[in-house]
Design a protein around this motif. Structure first.
Motif: not given
Length: 729
Positions: A68-71, A246-259
């Motif tokens: 789910f974290l795309q890892n 840009n929204k897509y990129t921003k949320i992807n970044d936030s998911i990475h930060r959560v991870y």
């Protein structure tokens, strides 16, 4: 005592299972940081108590979390460990779930054949158990697999098959995820395979968004923004497309930060246990040391006390030093994480910009082809004088816009490292003369004189990339011509050094034009940079040419230099190394700078135009028929293949991006039964397309859309004359 030990073990197993359940629930609601902490705690207890039976569930949960974290690589390693624990199980639901997850992970890693094998294993187990709910998950997995393979119609059938089960079972996450995948497939499927796919894609996206909004699925929201951006591009709404991307990129970044935060939190929990153990071991060592000291030094109590004090102070000092070192390490790790995050964010932003500009420039070429093509046709139809003036203005504007689009595409390719250097034999003096001929009209219009000072000691046969060198010279000389009036532009080429097979050359382009201020010289080679606003208003341009020059020379292992003074002119210079060739063979007209076409030889030649756009069909056909060529039209690649099998054509003009099979696939099919017919790619080239792939597929030549009519007929004539054959496959 045995009963007490058994009860303790039972309680521990229950506690571990409870932690695993809580972790699974946290994953299902996308609370990833809590899930990691729970799983790490469960893993510790399993290791400490040697609970082999629980290791499979622990690893399975870790695999699902990383998926789910795309890892995906980490997820794959965890799922493979899980399977080693389950090697004795045959048809359990847990084994089937593991197979399903393994198939999804392998799909994301593009190991499609293995993915299909594991999904089939899971489907077989669920079918034997008559478990329709979990079987729907496997069907959805098959849909994702076919979507990644590019079998969009097949993927849509799978998604439609599993959606009713998800709705009946109130499986909202699976339903929303499947609707998004369905929308993604519908945007890519051909209208010949699915009726009105674009409208259906928007419905599927709306269905997914309703669930995502109600349940707050952040990961699915990311995919929703990406698909919304694609829909906006198809609708021609560039601003909305960029907004959602840009929204897509921003949320992807936030998911990475959560991870990252979640892993840090989990590691902190694990480290605290380790630190406590270390402190206990240190204290035990101190006690043992003190005992040995007291036994050896009973002679005096004072000495014993002194030794104890010294040891205590030493321990305290070491403890403080360890704390300081730990804080410094933590600070360094935090900074490294921040720097890595910033680097990845910058890379994603750069990729998003390149993809967006590439998409926009490609989409602009189709309507621009209609503008330039219709303008050419109207100018050929003997317009009135006042109409001719307007049409010439329209032609100039179209060519200017085309130049801007080509510059953006060139710069994107350079910045994305998609430009490769070629090595061919060429004549440098002839190449420079061709560039000067191409720019002579521009120089004459501004009453400028072009002069070449060429060192005759330079070898005639050089090996390098003449096309890239020509592009550098055209930009530099053209720049000097544009900023000079009633003056002179001098091109100097001299030899600096020569060995048996290498030569180093010095190039100078000097003018006596307006010049560049010292302040602006520092930024003149940056993208979209110009000398001043006044310069922009007076001379026009985008400021891309010198940036392209800088990037191309760096690719050639060189560097651009500038000397300039306001009001007195400018001098650009650079040095380049070339190999010296023993053999010489060069295309007489590699850049099509001088057009030499025998139009009579083209009369009554049969041409097949393969194009799905009706306007483009009409324009290309009329341009050909005005020059007395016989023209047939195919609406798509499959029709083209059938027509070539039944009819005889002298040449084929093939579009690339069409519904059904692409122009490349159609060309490959034609080459299976006809290797001689000339085929030219007539297409709007994007940043992702490698021109060598066209030649390898069987094309003889490439004409980018829009085109200059003279270049269009020159390439057709040259191809028919057999001067450029397709590359061997």
């Amino acid at each position: 005592m045995v009963v007490f030990s058994q009860n303790t073990r039972t309680d521990s197993i229950a506690a571990i299972k409870n932690l695993q359940t809580e972790a699974a629930q946290a994953i299902s609601v996308q609370n990833f940081d809590e899930a990691i902490v729970k799983l790490i705690e469960a893993e510790k207890r399993i290791q400490n108590g040697d609970y082999e039976s629980l290791k499979a569930d622990s690893r399975l949960n870790l695999a699902e979390l990383n998926y789910f974290l795309q890892n995906y690589k980490k997820a794959k390693s965890e799922i493979e460990i899980t399977l080693t624990y389950l090697d004795q199980e045959q048809t359990t639901a847990r084994l089937a779930h593991t197979y399903t997850l393994h198939g999804l992970i392998l799909t994301r890693l593009e190991e499609f054949d293995k993915a299909e094998e594991y999904l089939q294993k899971a489907d077989k187990i669920y079918a034997a158990q008559n478990n329709e709910t979990n079987q729907a998950n496997v069907i959805s997995g098959f849909g994702v697999l076919e979507l990644q393979r590019g079998n969009y119609k097949k993927a849509i059938n799978y998604f439609n098959a599993c959606l009713p089960t998800f709705r009946i079972g109130d499986m909202k996450f699976q339903e929303a995820s499947t609707e998004l995948n369905k929308a993604d497939a519908l945007l890519k499927v051909s209208e010949r395979d699915i009726e009105n796919p674009f409208h259906k894609a928007k419905i599927a996206l709306d269905n997914a968004n309703n669930i995502i909004e109600a349940r707050g699925y952040s990961q699915l929201l990311t995919e929703s923004y990406r698909i919304t951006s694609q829909i906006a591009i198809k609708e021609g709404n560039a601003d909305e497309a960029l907004l959602y991307y840009n929204k897509y990129t921003k949320i992807n970044d936030s998911i990475h930060r959560v991870y990252t935060a979640a892993i840090s939190k989990g590691l902190d929990a694990e480290t605290s246990i380790g630190d406590l153990t270390q402190i206990i071991e240190n204290k035990q060592s101190e006690i043992d040391e003190q005992k040995r000291t007291l036994n050896l030094n009973k002679m005096t109590t004072g000495l014993s006390i002194a030794l104890i004090i010294i040891l205590s102070l030493l321990t305290l000092s070491l403890y403080k030093n360890n704390n300081l070192r730990a804080k410094a390490n933590n600070l360094l790790q935090d900074k490294n994480v921040e720097m890595q995050s910033a680097k990845e964010k910058a890379e994603k932003a750069s990729l998003a910009k390149a993809q967006f500009l590439s998409t926009i420039t490609h989409e602009l070429r189709t309507p621009l082809y209609a503008v330039t093509g219709l303008t050419h046709l109207l100018l050929e139809e003997d317009p009135k004088d006042e109409q001719k003036e307007h049409l010439n203005s329209l032609k100039f504007s179209g060519e200017y816009l085309l130049s801007l689009i080509n510059n953006i595409l060139d710069l994107n390719k350079l910045e994305a490292n998609k430009v490769e250097m070629e090595k061919t034999t060429f004549s440098l003096k002839k190449r420079i003369n061709d560039v000067m001929v191409a720019l002579k009209k521009s120089a004459d219009d501004r009453k400028n004189h072009l002069r070449l000072e060429f060192d005759d000691a330079i070898p005639n046969k050089l090996v390098g990339d003449p096309l890239k060198l020509s592009q550098v010279l055209i930009n530099l000389i053209g720049n000097s011509v544009k900023f000079t009036q009633n003056g002179e532009v001098v091109i100097r080429v001299s030899k600096l050094d020569q060995s048996s097979n290498k030569v180093k050359l010095h190039f100078e382009i000097e003018d006596n034009g307006v010049g560049i201020s010292k302040k602006k010289q520092k930024s003149i080679f940056e993208t979209f940079s110009q000398a001043s606003l006044q310069i922009n208003r007076k001379f026009g341009g985008t400021g891309l040419g010198l940036s392209i020059v800088k990037n191309l020379l760096e690719l050639m292992g060189s560097k651009i230099h500038l000397e300039s003074e306001l009001g007195k002119g400018s001098k650009f210079w650079f040095n380049v190394n070339f190999s010296i060739s023993e053999e010489f063979q060069e295309d007489n007209n590699p850049n099509n700078i001088i057009y030499d076409v025998d139009y009579i030889a083209l009369e009554n030649r049969n041409v097949l135009v393969v194009e799905d756009n009706k306007i483009n069909q009409m324009i290309t056909k009329k341009i050909l028929e005005k020059n007395k060529m016989i023209c047939d039209v195919a609406d798509n690649g499959m029709d083209a293949v059938k027509m070539v099998e039944k009819q005889t054509f002298d040449i084929i003009l093939m579009d690339i991006h069409m519904p059904g099979i692409s122009g490349i696939e159609a060309t490959q099919k034609i080459r299976e039964f006809n290797k001689d017919i000339p085929i030219i790619a007539l297409t709007a080239v994007t940043i992702d397309e490698n021109l060598d792939d066209f030649y390898r597929a069987g094309f003889n030549e490439i004409i980018p859309k829009p085109f200059k009519t003279e270049e269009f007929f020159e390439k057709i004539y040259r191809t028919l004359e057999g001067k450029k054959m397709p590359a061997p496959r």
